[in-house]
Motif scaffolding. Sequence first.
Motif, PDB file in Angstrom:
ATOM      1  N   CYS A   1       1.013  -1.351  -0.018  1.00  0.00           N
ATOM      2  CA  CYS A   1      -0.226  -0.264   0.208  1.00  0.00           C
ATOM      3  C   CYS A   1       0.847   1.191   0.199  1.00  0.00           C
ATOM      4  O   CYS A   1       2.346   0.914   0.610  1.00  0.00           O
ATOM      5  CB  CYS A   1      -0.870   0.133   0.975  1.00  0.00           C
ATOM      6  SG  CYS A   1      -0.539   0.217   2.819  1.00  0.00           S
ATOM      7  N   ASP A   2       0.361   2.593  -0.695  1.00  0.00           N
ATOM      8  CA  ASP A   2       0.862   3.475  -0.873  1.00  0.00           C
ATOM      9  C   ASP A   2       1.208   4.668   0.684  1.00  0.00           C
ATOM     10  O   ASP A   2       0.018   4.519   1.105  1.00  0.00           O
ATOM     11  CB  ASP A   2       0.760   4.177  -1.999  1.00  0.00           C
ATOM     12  CG  ASP A   2       0.416   3.928  -3.244  1.00  0.00           C
ATOM     13  OD1 ASP A   2       1.773   3.486  -3.393  1.00  0.00           O
ATOM     14  OD2 ASP A   2       0.021   3.783  -3.549  1.00  0.00           O
ATOM     15  N   TYR A   3       2.798   4.845   1.237  1.00  0.00           N
ATOM     16  CA  TYR A   3       2.508   5.759   1.728  1.00  0.00           C
ATOM     17  C   TYR A   3       3.309   7.334   1.612  1.00  0.00           C
ATOM     18  O   TYR A   3       4.515   7.014   1.588  1.00  0.00           O
ATOM     19  CB  TYR A   3       2.774   5.681   3.175  1.00  0.00           C
ATOM     20  CG  TYR A   3       3.020   6.753   4.330  1.00  0.00           C
ATOM     21  CD1 TYR A   3       1.625   7.010   4.930  1.00  0.00           C
ATOM     22  CD2 TYR A   3       3.938   6.941   4.884  1.00  0.00           C
ATOM     23  CE1 TYR A   3       1.431   8.389   5.885  1.00  0.00           C
ATOM     24  CE2 TYR A   3       3.999   7.936   5.677  1.00  0.00           C
ATOM     25  CZ  TYR A   3       2.799   8.263   6.252  1.00  0.00           C
ATOM     26  OH  TYR A   3       3.388   9.348   7.405  1.00  0.00           O
ATOM     27  N   GLY A   4       2.544   7.889   0.841  1.00  0.00           N
ATOM     28  CA  GLY A   4       3.618   8.969   0.049  1.00  0.00           C
ATOM     29  C   GLY A   4       3.999   8.785  -1.064  1.00  0.00           C
ATOM     30  O   GLY A   4       3.566   8.149  -1.564  1.00  0.00           O
ATOM     31  N   ASP A   5       5.231   8.730  -1.355  1.00  0.00           N
ATOM     32  CA  ASP A   5       6.047   8.382  -2.317  1.00  0.00           C
ATOM     33  C   ASP A   5       6.355   6.890  -2.006  1.00  0.00           C
ATOM     34  O   ASP A   5       6.921   6.328  -2.760  1.00  0.00           O
ATOM     35  CB  ASP A   5       6.973   9.604  -2.429  1.00  0.00           C
ATOM     36  CG  ASP A   5       6.703  10.713  -3.164  1.00  0.00           C
ATOM     37  OD1 ASP A   5       5.779  10.967  -3.961  1.00  0.00           O
ATOM     38  OD2 ASP A   5       7.764  11.575  -2.905  1.00  0.00           O
ATOM     39  N   TYR A   6       5.950   6.551  -0.522  1.00  0.00           N
ATOM     40  CA  TYR A   6       6.820   5.030  -0.507  1.00  0.00           C
ATOM     41  C   TYR A   6       5.539   4.187  -0.282  1.00  0.00           C
ATOM     42  O   TYR A   6       4.317   4.424  -0.758  1.00  0.00           O
ATOM     43  CB  TYR A   6       7.612   5.437   1.278  1.00  0.00           C
ATOM     44  CG  TYR A   6       8.282   6.091   1.222  1.00  0.00           C
ATOM     45  CD1 TYR A   6      10.066   5.457   1.154  1.00  0.00           C
ATOM     46  CD2 TYR A   6       8.366   7.276   1.566  1.00  0.00           C
ATOM     47  CE1 TYR A   6      10.685   5.903   1.219  1.00  0.00           C
ATOM     48  CE2 TYR A   6       9.725   8.153   1.267  1.00  0.00           C
ATOM     49  CZ  TYR A   6      10.805   7.380   1.794  1.00  0.00           C
ATOM     50  OH  TYR A   6      11.691   7.742   1.177  1.00  0.00           O
ATOM     51  N   GLN A   7       6.285   2.835  -0.159  1.00  0.00           N
ATOM     52  CA  GLN A   7       4.815   1.588  -0.844  1.00  0.00           C
ATOM     53  C   GLN A   7       5.225   0.626   0.516  1.00  0.00           C
ATOM     54  O   GLN A   7       6.721   0.398   0.854  1.00  0.00           O
ATOM     55  CB  GLN A   7       5.133   1.026  -1.213  1.00  0.00           C
ATOM     56  CG  GLN A   7       4.465   1.575  -2.919  1.00  0.00           C
ATOM     57  CD  GLN A   7       5.620   2.809  -3.838  1.00  0.00           C
ATOM     58  OE1 GLN A   7       7.350   1.870  -3.799  1.00  0.00           O
ATOM     59  NE2 GLN A   7       5.805   3.831  -4.159  1.00  0.00           N
ATOM     60  N   LEU A   8       4.768   0.495   1.333  1.00  0.00           N
ATOM     61  CA  LEU A   8       4.704  -0.406   2.338  1.00  0.00           C
ATOM     62  C   LEU A   8       4.340  -2.132   2.056  1.00  0.00           C
ATOM     63  O   LEU A   8       2.691  -2.138   1.631  1.00  0.00           O
ATOM     64  CB  LEU A   8       3.774   0.212   3.732  1.00  0.00           C
ATOM     65  CG  LEU A   8       4.423  -1.199   5.484  1.00  0.00           C
ATOM     66  CD1 LEU A   8       5.662  -1.278   5.463  1.00  0.00           C
ATOM     67  CD2 LEU A   8       3.174  -0.547   6.563  1.00  0.00           C
ATOM     68  N   PHE A   9       5.065  -2.927   2.178  1.00  0.00           N
ATOM     69  CA  PHE A   9       4.937  -4.102   2.033  1.00  0.00           C
ATOM     70  C   PHE A   9       4.681  -4.547   2.948  1.00  0.00           C
ATOM     71  O   PHE A   9       5.233  -4.995   4.153  1.00  0.00           O
ATOM     72  CB  PHE A   9       5.867  -4.874   0.956  1.00  0.00           C
ATOM     73  CG  PHE A   9       5.339  -4.259  -0.380  1.00  0.00           C
ATOM     74  CD1 PHE A   9       4.748  -4.854  -1.439  1.00  0.00           C
ATOM     75  CD2 PHE A   9       6.045  -3.414  -1.069  1.00  0.00           C
ATOM     76  CE1 PHE A   9       4.770  -4.100  -2.473  1.00  0.00           C
ATOM     77  CE2 PHE A   9       5.500  -2.889  -2.322  1.00  0.00           C
ATOM     78  CZ  PHE A   9       4.935  -3.337  -3.122  1.00  0.00           C
TER      79      PHE A   9
END
Length: 528
Positions: free
Chosen positions: A241-249
Motif C-alpha cells: 500500500c502507498d504511504y506518500g511516495d513510499y510503498q509499505l509491504f
Amino acid sequence: MKIEYPSSVRSPVIAEQLVATSQPLATQAGLWALQQGGNAVDAAITTAITLTVVEPTMNGIGSDGFALIWDGQQLHGMNASGRAPMAWTPEYFKNHSKMPATGWGSVTVPGAVSGWVLLSKRFGQLPFELLFEKAIHYAEHGFPVSPVISRQWREQIPTFENQPGFKEAFIRQGRAPHPGEIWRFPEQAQTLRKIAQTHGKAFYEGELTNDIINFSNETGGCFTLKDFANHQATWVEPLGCDYGDYQLFEIPPNGSGIAAQMALKILDILKARDYPHLSAKRIHLQIEAMRIAFADVHQHLSDPSSMVVSTDDLLSSVYLKKRAALIDFNKAGSYLPGDPHSGGTVYLCASDSSGMMISYIQSNYKGFGSGVVAPGGIALQNRGMGFSLEPGHPNIVAPGKRPFHTIIPGFLMKNQHPIMAFGVMGGNMQPQGHLQTVMNFVDEQLDPQACSNAPRWRITDQGELTVEAHMPTEVIAELGLLGHHLSVMPKDSLDFGSAQAISVLNEGDHSVYIGGSDHRRDGIAAGF
C-alpha cells in the motif's frame, strides 16, 4: 556485578553486509554465514536457527515464521505458519469461552522448520546442514545467557512451569539461568542435527514427528501423523500500500500487517505528517487510526479461505476515507468495526553486497509459547490462541485452518527500489511499531537506529493506552487533555517490542546499508 537495563541509546551501523537481531550471538552467527560465502537469506536462516537456542524465551524449534525477500529484482513473500489439527472443531472446545492460551489446546502445527527449508531451496547458496552449525554448537557446548533473556525467563516460569515437558527443559535448577550463566541443551543439538541431515523431513514425517505425536498422546494433545505430513510453507504475494511516495509491504492474511497499512492510509488522508514529530496531536491521530484498524482487523481477518471481505476491501481509499472521518482531531474516541463492502517473537533482517535483503520473523507467540516442550527441546508455539470461538466469525477455529497471526515482517520500497527491511516484534505491538517506524523514517527521515530509539506508545490487547517512560512529559499531559486515559510504564518495561531494521544507504555494484537494533533488548546490528 549488577547488569543495568536498558543500555544507553545506540548509534546506527553502516556496512556492505549487515545483520540485525535481538541477540548478539545470533547476529554473529548470521555474519559467519555471510563470511562462509552465503547470501542474506543464508544469514537469516542461520540466525533464525541460532535464535531457537540462544533466545528460547521468544521462539523455538516449534515456532512459526514469515519472510519478505528482495532478491535483487523482485519482492517475495513466504508464509510458514501452521494449521490447526484436524481434530480442532468448535465442538472440541465446547467447554471453553475462548481459545486456551497455553497447553496442547493452543498448539498448531509448527511451521518455522518448513520455512527454513523453503527459503534455503529457493534462495540459499550454502549447504543446508551448514546453516545449523552455530546453533548446534551453542546447544551442545553452551552459551552465556544475556540479561533481558534471563529476566524474561525468570518472569515467565510461573506461567509455564506446569506444562508438559517445561520443567525438565527450562527449569533444571529450580530457577531461570542468571545473566552470564552458561546454558546447555544437548538434546536440542541432537534435534537440530536430525532436521539438518534430513532437510526437515525428520520433523514432519520422521523420527521427530513420531516423538511429538507420542508425547501429544501421552500428555493430552490430539495431533496425528497426518497433521504434520500435510503441512507445508507457501509462497505468497506481498501485500503493498502507498504511504506518500513510499510503498509499505506486508505479508497478506492470515498475517496482521494490513492493520499497519490501514492505519497509515488513514493518517495519510488526515495529513498527520503536518503535525510535529512526537507532538500530542500527531500521536493522538496515530492512536485513533490504529484503534480503527484493530477494530476492523479483529472482526474481518482470518485464513484467506474463510475471509468474507478482501484485502482490497479493507485497503479501499473510499472505505478508509469513511473510517478517517470518524476521528475527532481534538478528542479520543472508540470505534466499532466497519463494513468494508462497497454495495497480529524474534525479528531479524539481513542484507548482502549483491543487493539481496530479507525481513524475517519467527515466534512462539507468547513468550515460551504453549509451554509444552516435546522431547528433544522442541518448544511448541501457542498460535492456536489466535482463533476465535465466536459462531459465524471468519476466524473461528476449524480443522486444517491457519489462525489470525500477529507476527509480521515489514518491507519499505520507493519507485520499485528496496528501501528498508524492518520489524518490531512483540504481540499486537507489531503493526503499531510498523506504523511508528514508517512515519519516523519517511516523514522525519530518521535513520533505522533513531527510528528505534524514539519513545513508543502502545494500545494493549485489552485496549488500554500505554506510553514509554521517556515520552516527553508535556506530550503525555496533552494526550490526557485530549481524553486519552493512559499509563506511563516503568523505564525498564519490556512491553514496547523490539525493532531491528536495515535500510539501503546506496545501491550499486557494492550496496551499502545502515542498520539498527533495539536498545530495549540484548541484540545488536553488525556487519563488515
